[in-house]
Design a protein around this motif. Structure first.
Motif, mmCIF file in Angstrom:
data_model
loop_
_atom_site.group_PDB
_atom_site.id
_atom_site.type_symbol
_atom_site.label_atom_id
_atom_site.label_comp_id
_atom_site.label_asym_id
_atom_site.label_seq_id
_atom_site.Cartn_x
_atom_site.Cartn_y
_atom_site.Cartn_z
ATOM 1 N N THR A 155 0.833 -1.206 0.000
ATOM 2 C CA THR A 155 0.000 0.000 0.000
ATOM 3 C C THR A 155 0.868 1.256 0.000
ATOM 4 O OG1 THR A 155 -1.271 -1.285 1.555
ATOM 5 C CG2 THR A 155 -2.078 0.924 1.065
ATOM 6 N N GLN A 156 0.578 2.149 -0.949
ATOM 7 C CA GLN A 156 1.250 3.451 -0.956
ATOM 8 C C GLN A 156 0.447 4.364 -0.041
ATOM 9 O OE1 GLN A 156 3.955 4.289 -3.456
ATOM 10 N NE2 GLN A 156 4.327 5.914 -1.973
ATOM 11 N N ALA A 157 0.932 4.579 1.192
ATOM 12 C CA ALA A 157 0.171 5.372 2.152
ATOM 13 C C ALA A 157 0.291 6.861 1.851
ATOM 14 C CB ALA A 157 0.639 5.083 3.567
ATOM 15 N N LEU A 158 1.486 7.295 1.450
ATOM 16 C CA LEU A 158 1.702 8.703 1.110
ATOM 17 C C LEU A 158 2.597 8.750 -0.125
ATOM 18 C CD1 LEU A 158 2.476 10.333 4.579
ATOM 19 C CD2 LEU A 158 0.373 10.571 3.258
ATOM 20 N N ALA A 159 2.274 9.685 -1.027
ATOM 21 C CA ALA A 159 3.075 9.785 -2.247
ATOM 22 C C ALA A 159 3.350 11.241 -2.571
ATOM 23 C CB ALA A 159 2.349 9.108 -3.410
#
Lengths: 352, 526
Positions: free
Chosen positions: A16-20
């Motif tokens: 999961t990309q939580a912040l990008a």
């Protein structure tokens, strides 16, 4: 000078990309609210700033000093960042006074300072010896705020601090908290999923979605000119219509409405935003040709009523409009009405 | 048939009005009260002994140098072993729950595993391997190894229940991880530490077999010896009262703690994983502690048993005796578990479904009595059966009664918890669908609570399997359970012959560890 400055922040949890690629600045003494649906990464952002999690890429600066990047970071206990969580998280084994002076290292004037903080957050000093479980939810949050303020933090983080409270108390405590933090001059980052709370609390609103920063700016500006339809609906009730736009006027089912645009776009079709509170029901005269709508449902809710209207020329339920209107002088179900729009519509930029 | 006629057909007669019942069901209440009165028998015994002996006899038998010596040795053991147990358990719990120590799950299991080794088997392993170990310090060592899991389990359960938000907040207030543990975590473990510590103290008071094998005389050892020399004599009974007097403050402390027990988590918040401390390069040093502990508490007994069985070869297995012992043990354990659970039902039902001050008092009586040393209960039952119910003297019934008094708390806790987990709405739904009360209780509530009740029965059965003191004192002549057979053989220094019995008891107790481990772990999710 910014208290907090975030550049290109990335965080992954497994797949999961939580912040990008988050970029964000928080000015001295300002109040920033981060809103987003659950899973949007707002709490992750807060935890990275507090130092409980480490970023995968990007930098976090506090008072111009680098406190975290992909290589490492200042441990949480050396950051001097205040934190108030949902339901306070008061130490259950300590009294109110001991909770507040937990972070005060100088023992000599600890009690005096803790009592002064109780005054600041408007807690009666007679509560100093109480145990956390003897306090109401609102009182617990005030103790948590006083405890976090005791160390004169450089930045205050509020993680949904009002969401466990009753509606009435919530608004009251929100105002009080904003006032207390303004008096203390502490820059604040509030995380909430309640957009109304965010807008009334903050002078900078940040919208996160799926780990990306969608938009940031003054709350009123974001409300009137959201980046995209999803943001528009997240920030409040929205009527989104297809319209024919030419030289500053949108031709839509509500008639010709002046339109403002994010940037100059060539004439053509596009989607516009009208907030329901812009719509007025005009009392129709007999045989009024402007009466192109019919009231199909009215739902009373005290001072306001929710009205559903349908376009006379169309039978598709998808073209129905639903909006709230003051509950005085309501047109009954079945009556034909005219609708007017006060103020301009907003045209989404075509890329959105 | 239409719906209207179908519903009409079922309403043949108008139901009669019944008086509303307020409070708990009188039948259940009466049953619970009866059980409580019955449980107070040992207290009655203590009063009776004092009255019977008269002041002068009592004083001359209690205040003598021998009793003083025993008192000192008993207290010395408490003062040394209990704090050591707590220190060991706390460190192990921290290592397995809050650090990045490799193989944490394995070490956690190894810290629970000593519960499968009855204390007297633990002592047998030490005694038969190092026969020079005698006296206080060996007694302390074996006590710590046998009993520290009793405080490790509640500490781990509490650690998992703590809100990690507390530790995070403390960090934002400037505390380093070590300070956080001392200022925020340990104070919140206070109740678990005290509760577990008291439990160990009570077990040390009651322990008999361990200290006989290590040749360390405690009050309990002296009472049993005296009892075996002169059945039902005033000397043993009066020493029993001294033991009772020692247990009393521990019991009151425990009751006080129970009353103060509050939910650890003041706020709810999202349940997150607690922060873990990095041991860095020092981890091999830290790992020494769990490694040495499990080598001594689990490794030594297991290796000793294997060694004796190896030396004995096929001759070690007295299969006929072993088979008979297994059968008898199973008989006592099953019968005991069923009776104890049945007796626990009314009490547990009331405290889960109709709590009140009287109900709480009834429940507390059982916790007090169950925490009394088995030797006191055995003395009481002997005195009573000899005087007023001679036909019961040295019968299976008396042994089962002792098991009821000793193991009722375990059953109550399990049964209450499993009943409380069944939503009362399900029982109400069954009633609304036409079930009479007894049917709704039996086929809805108790049916759904059955797995938990069965686990409680297993705990009781395993407790009975390794119970030695009361079984030795009360069982009919010719009773050969695993524990008594094992005991008879160690008494004749037949280390090899005792080994198969010890091994059987350990194997039977393994599920105990699994159940208790799961209960401690599961505390986090609820």
């Amino acid at each position: 000078m910014n208290v907090l400055s975030i550049r290109g922040l990335d965080k992954r949890f497994g797949a999961t990309q939580a912040l990008a690629g988050i970029n964000l600045d928080v000015g001295k003494g300002s109040r920033t609210a981060i809103v987003g649906p659950s899973g949007s990464g707002k709490t992750t952002l807060l935890r990275l700033v507090a130092g409980f999690d480490a970023p995968d890429a990007g930098e976090i600066h506090l008072d111009g000093q680098l406190i975290a990047d992909a290589a490492g970071g200042v441990p949480a206990h050396r950051r001097n960042v205040g934190l108030v969580m949902q339901e306070g998280a008061l130490f259950p084994h300590l009294s109110v006074l001991d909770n507040i002076r937990f972070g005060i290292r100088d023992r000599s004037d600890g009690e005096a300072r803790a009592l002064a903080l109780m005054d600041l957050v408007e807690l009666s000093r007679s509560m100093a010896d109480r145990q956390p479980h003897q306090l109401s939810g609102g009182q617990q949050q005030r103790v948590a705020l006083a405890r976090a303020l005791a160390r004169q933090p450089r930045l205050m983080l509020l993680d949904e601090p009002f969401s466990a409270l009753d509606t009435g108390l919530r608004g009251q405590l929100r105002e009080a908290t904003a006032q207390i933090l303004a008096n203390a001059g502490v820059a604040t980052l509030l995380v909430t999923h309640d957009q109304e709370e965010a807008m009334s609390f903050a002078d900078q609103l940040v919208v996160l979605r799926e780990g990306r920063l969608i938009q940031a700016g003054p709350p009123q500006e974001l409300y009137g000119a959201p980046a995209d339809p999803i943001t528009a609906e997240f920030l409040g009730p929205a009527i989104i219509l297809e319209a024919e736009i030419q030289s500053g006027v949108a031709r839509c089912p509500l008639g010709d409405v002046p339109v403002i645009e994010a940037r100059a776009t060539p004439p053509g079709t596009g989607r516009i935003l009208i907030r329901p509170e812009q719509i007025r029901i005009a009392s129709p005269g007999a045989g009024d040709t402007a009466a192109t709508w019919q009231v199909v449902a009215v739902e009373h809710a005290g001072p306001y009523a929710q009205v559903t209207v349908k376009q006379l020329s169309s039978n598709a339920p998808s073209s129905n409009l639903v909006f709230k209107t003051p509950s005085v002088d309501l047109s009954p179900v079945g009556s034909k009405v005219a609708l007017t729009v006060s103020g301009p519509a907003y045209r989404f930029s075509t890329s959105a | 048939m239409s719906i209207a006629s179908a519903t009409q057909a079922s309403e043949v007669s108008q139901p009669r009005l019944q008086r509303h019942r307020r409070g708990p069901h009188p039948g259940t209440m009466a049953a619970a009260l009866l059980v409580a009165c019955f449980a107070l028998v040992p207290v009655g015994f203590v009063v009776w002994v004092l009255v019977q002996a008269g002041w002068e006899t009592a004083v001359s038998l209690i205040f003598r140098p021998r009793v003083g010596e025993l008192l000192v040795s008993t207290l010395l053991l408490q003062v040394l072993a209990v704090p050591l147990c707590i220190a060991l358990a706390l460190t192990l719990a921290w290592l397995t729950e809050r650090t990045d120590l490799p193989l944490r799950d394995f070490w956690r299991w190894m810290a629970v595993a000593p519960l499968a080794v009855p204390a007297f088997v633990q002592a047998y392993a030490w005694d038969s391997t190092f026969p020079v170990l005698r006296g206080l310090w060996p007694a302390v060592l074996v006590s710590v190894l046998a009993y520290f899991p009793l405080v490790f389990l509640p500490i781990v359960a509490q650690l998992r229940r703590l809100d990690p938000a507390m530790e995070e907040i403390a960090a934002t207030l400037g505390d380093s991880p070590a300070r956080v543990f001392l200022r925020v975590v340990v104070p919140q473990l206070r109740l678990a530490i005290c509760g577990g510590g008291l439990l160990i103290a009570l077990h040390l008071l009651a322990e008999y077999g361990l200290y006989v094998l290590i040749r360390y005389d405690t009050l309990t050892v002296a009472i049993v010896n005296q009892f075996q020399a002169v059945y039902d004599g005033p000397a043993a009974n009066l020493m029993g009262i001294v033991l009772f007097a020692l247990a009393l403050p521990l019991l009151s402390l425990d009751a006080w703690l129970r009353g103060n027990r509050r939910y650890a988590r003041v706020g709810g918040g999202a349940a997150r994983l607690a922060p873990t401390a990095r041991l860095g390069n020092a981890w091999p040093l830290w790992m020494l502690l769990p490694a040495v502990t499990s080598a001594l508490a689990v490794g030594l007994p297991v290796i000793t048993l294997i060694r004796w069985l190896w030396i004995g070869g096929e001759g070690a297995w007295a299969f006929a005796a072993l088979g008979a012992a297994v059968w008898q043990t199973a008989f006592y354990a099953l019968l005991g578990a069923i009776v104890v659970t049945l007796v626990a039902l009314p009490v547990a039902w009331l405290s889960a479904r109709a709590p009140g001050p009287l109900q709480r008092r009834i429940e507390n009586i059982h916790y007090y009595i169950g925490a009394l040393p088995g030797v006191i209960i055995a003395l009481a039952l002997v005195a009573i059966t000899v005087r007023v119910a001679l036909p019961l003297y040295q019968t299976v019934a008396t042994v089962i009664i002792a098991y009821i008094l000793l193991f009722l708390p375990r059953a109550i806790v399990s049964v209450r918890a499993s009943i409380a987990q069944v939503p009362v709405e399900l029982q109400q739904a069954a009633s609304a669908l036409g079930d009479p009360p007894w049917r709704a209780v039996l086929f809805t509530t108790l049916r759904l609570a059955a797995p938990g009740i069965a686990a409680g029965m297993a705990l009781v059965a395993m407790g009975i399997t390794t119970e030695l003191t009361a079984t030795l004192m009360l069982s009919p002549i010719g009773t050969d359970t695993l524990a008594t057979q094992f005991w008879a053989r160690t008494g004749e220094f037949d280390h090899i012959g005792a080994a198969p019995f010890a091994l059987s008891m350990i194997l039977i107790s393994v599920p105990l560890c699994v159940i208790l481990h799961r209960q401690a772990m599961g505390a986090a999710g609820r």
